[in-house]
Design an enzyme around this catalytic site. Structure first.
Site, PDB file in Angstrom:
ATOM      1  N   SER A  65       0.794  -1.230   0.000  1.00 46.13           N
ATOM      2  CA  SER A  65       0.000   0.000   0.000  1.00 46.13           C
ATOM      3  C   SER A  65       0.820   1.270   0.000  1.00 46.13           C
ATOM      4  O   SER A  65       0.249   2.366  -0.107  1.00 46.13           O
ATOM      5  CB  SER A  65      -0.967   0.000   1.182  1.00 46.13           C
ATOM      6  OG  SER A  65      -2.023  -0.909   0.950  1.00 46.13           O
ATOM      7  N   GLY A 310       2.906  -0.918   3.967  1.00 47.56           N
ATOM      8  CA  GLY A 310       2.356  -1.757   2.910  1.00 47.56           C
ATOM      9  C   GLY A 310       2.395  -3.215   3.302  1.00 47.56           C
ATOM     10  O   GLY A 310       3.263  -3.655   4.053  1.00 47.56           O
TER      11      GLY A 310
END
Length: 497
Positions: A65, A310
């Site tokens: 992410s 992420g």
């Protein structure tokens, strides 16, 4: 800081990275640190336990992410060019966007998509194949999902919003895919020589695979490498070396200028991305205290920290920078318990170079904070998870977490059972850690009866379910130590049928 300061930190980083990865069963990791114009990088372990290929500073790991910050930057380039208005409804640019509530779909703005306040269903990972139309088909498919709350009402981390933004970028740039826009408008101008948007591009480099917990307690290679391409703008498959993430962060710290002087954003746009759009519920120790236009904002003793984490299938990553201090770091890992590795690097880097106290974890208070149970009791859900807050037979509170939809397909459908303790007057905390982390269950608002309308957990809003929806899923009948609690709230907007 000086070159000597950063070079002097290198031996300490090498030692702590080797130790932290070994102690936490992380197969491989790479780190890059920037202080002003100076950068150091290092790596340890292996990229793949099956092949034994060593990790190097040039190795690519999936960044998950953190990709959202790239998509946000691509979007802000369009805003700066006058092609997109932050406060215009997203459907102006992506007319295919719709959910079960047409009025909500018509009013969601670009700003709300960037700041995770859109109310779109967050964890939708429907696979629409590998074609260039995957993101378009994904956005069209959101019509089959429920709006979680009125746009702008609150924060809920939302992968779907970034697929919508990816389609917006692709369409306005008149390019065949989001990946093409990433290459042309960020990778090339920033000189990112070791970043790949698709798996066939990553194969050209020394690239990590993810690892998951195996049946013997060790790590084993994950059975698949990437999430569906339909979620690419949100972080399904982008891979990079740690140094290239630092180059991106340095451009944001340098007023939008790449190292060679190429401008990717104006100073005003860079500053706007760090302006708080929404405060986050709870302690702020998981995601941050607020959110800007694509970046998490973390207020720490010593200064503001900006960044993003992420996670993909067996790979996790962290990017942090202190804009007022000119210091940044990135950590990329491919399995095991990465959080202690992130924390060790952050303590060393920010402590030595920026004078900023590292982000802390939530831990149960001693003694537990007395709380009233009634506001929490009930059943809640988002697109990827159902949460039941119930009383156990000893009178305490317990959470039952059950994966839903595509998340259940990835992780399995079995629920987790977690005892809870009072943390603050408006939040609960896991009584026992999972990989050293205690999750917070926060209440952002209550109804006229004083009951939570939503539950904030893991950065996601879970909406209170109606009695009818909750009782469709008799999850607790085989647990003699758990007493289900029927919720008598008015019907909610969530329909899991």
């Amino acid at each position: 800081m000086t070159d000597t300061d950063l070079d002097g930190l290198l031996p300490e980083l090498v030692a702590l990275l080797d130790t932290a990865t070994r102690e936490n069963h992380v197969p491989g990791a790479a780190v890059a640190v920037s202080d002003g114009d100076q950068v150091i990088e290092l790596a340890t372990g292996v990229l793949n336990l099956n092949t034994g290929v060593a990790a190097t500073p040039d190795s690519l790991f999936q960044i998950g992410s953190i990709t959202k910050t790239l998509t946000a930057t691509l979007t802000m380039q369009l805003v700066e060019a006058g092609l997109v208005d932050l406060d215009e409804p997203a459907r102006t640019y992506v007319p295919e966007l719709t959910v079960s509530d047409p009025a909500a779909a018509e009013s969601v703005t670009v700003r709300q998509l960037l700041s995770h306040t859109s109310g779109l269903p967050g964890d939708v990972f429907t696979d629409f194949g590998r074609g260039d139309d995957a993101v378009l088909r994904y956005v069209e498919g959101l019509k089959d999902h429920d709006q979680m709350y009125e746009p702008g009402r609150m924060f809920s981390y939302c992968n779907a919003a970034y697929s919508v933004l990816g389609l917006l970028v692709q369409r306005i740039r008149e390019l065949p895919s989001w990946e093409a826009a990433l290459r042309e408008h960020l990778i090339a101008p920033l000189g990112l020589t070791h970043m790949a948007a698709l798996p066939e591009e990553a194969l050209l480099f020394r690239t990590a695979v993810g690892h998951l917990d195996g049946p013997d307690g060790g790590q084993q290679v994950a059975p698949i490498w990437q999430l569906p391409r339909s979620a690419a703008p949100a972080g399904a498959s982008t891979a990079a070396r740690a140094r290239d993430l630092i180059a991106f962060a340095r451009a944001h710290m340098n007023g939008g200028l790449a190292q060679d002087g190429t401008r990717i954003l104006s100073e005003a746009s860079v500053a706007a991305m760090r302006e708080q759009q929404v405060a986050l519920p709870g302690s702020g120790n998981l995601l941050g205290t607020g959110w800007g236009l694509g970046f998490a904002l973390i207020d720490r003793p010593g200064g503001l920290v900006v960044g993003h984490d992420g996670g993909t299938i067996g790979q996790t990553s962290r990017l942090r920078f202190a804009p007022d201090k000119g210091v940044a770091f990135s950590v990329l890992t491919n399995g095991g318990d990465a959080l202690p590795v992130f924390e060790a690097v952050e303590r060393a880097v920010f402590g030595a170079l920026a004078g900023i106290e590292a982000q802390s974890r939530d831990v149960p208070p001693q003694p537990a904070v007395p709380i009233e149970a009634e506001p929490f009791l009930g059943s809640y859900a988002d697109a990827g998870q159902r949460v039941d807050i119930v009383r156990s037979h000893d009178g305490g509170l317990q959470a039952v977490l059950t994966p839903l939809g595509a998340i259940a397909a990835l992780t399995g459908p079995d629920p987790q059972y977690k005892p809870l303790v009072g943390y603050t007057p408006s939040s609960l905390l896991d009584a026992e850690p999972e990989r050293g982390r205690y999750l917070e269950y926060a209440v952002p608002e209550v109804d006229e009866q004083g009951r939570a309308t939503h539950l904030f957990l893991g950065g996601r809003i879970h909406t209170r379910m109606s009695d009818a929806d909750a009782l469709r899923y008799p999850l607790l009948e085989n647990r003699p130590d758990v007493r289900p609690t029927v919720d008598h709230s008015p019907p909610a907007d969530v329909d899991l049928g």
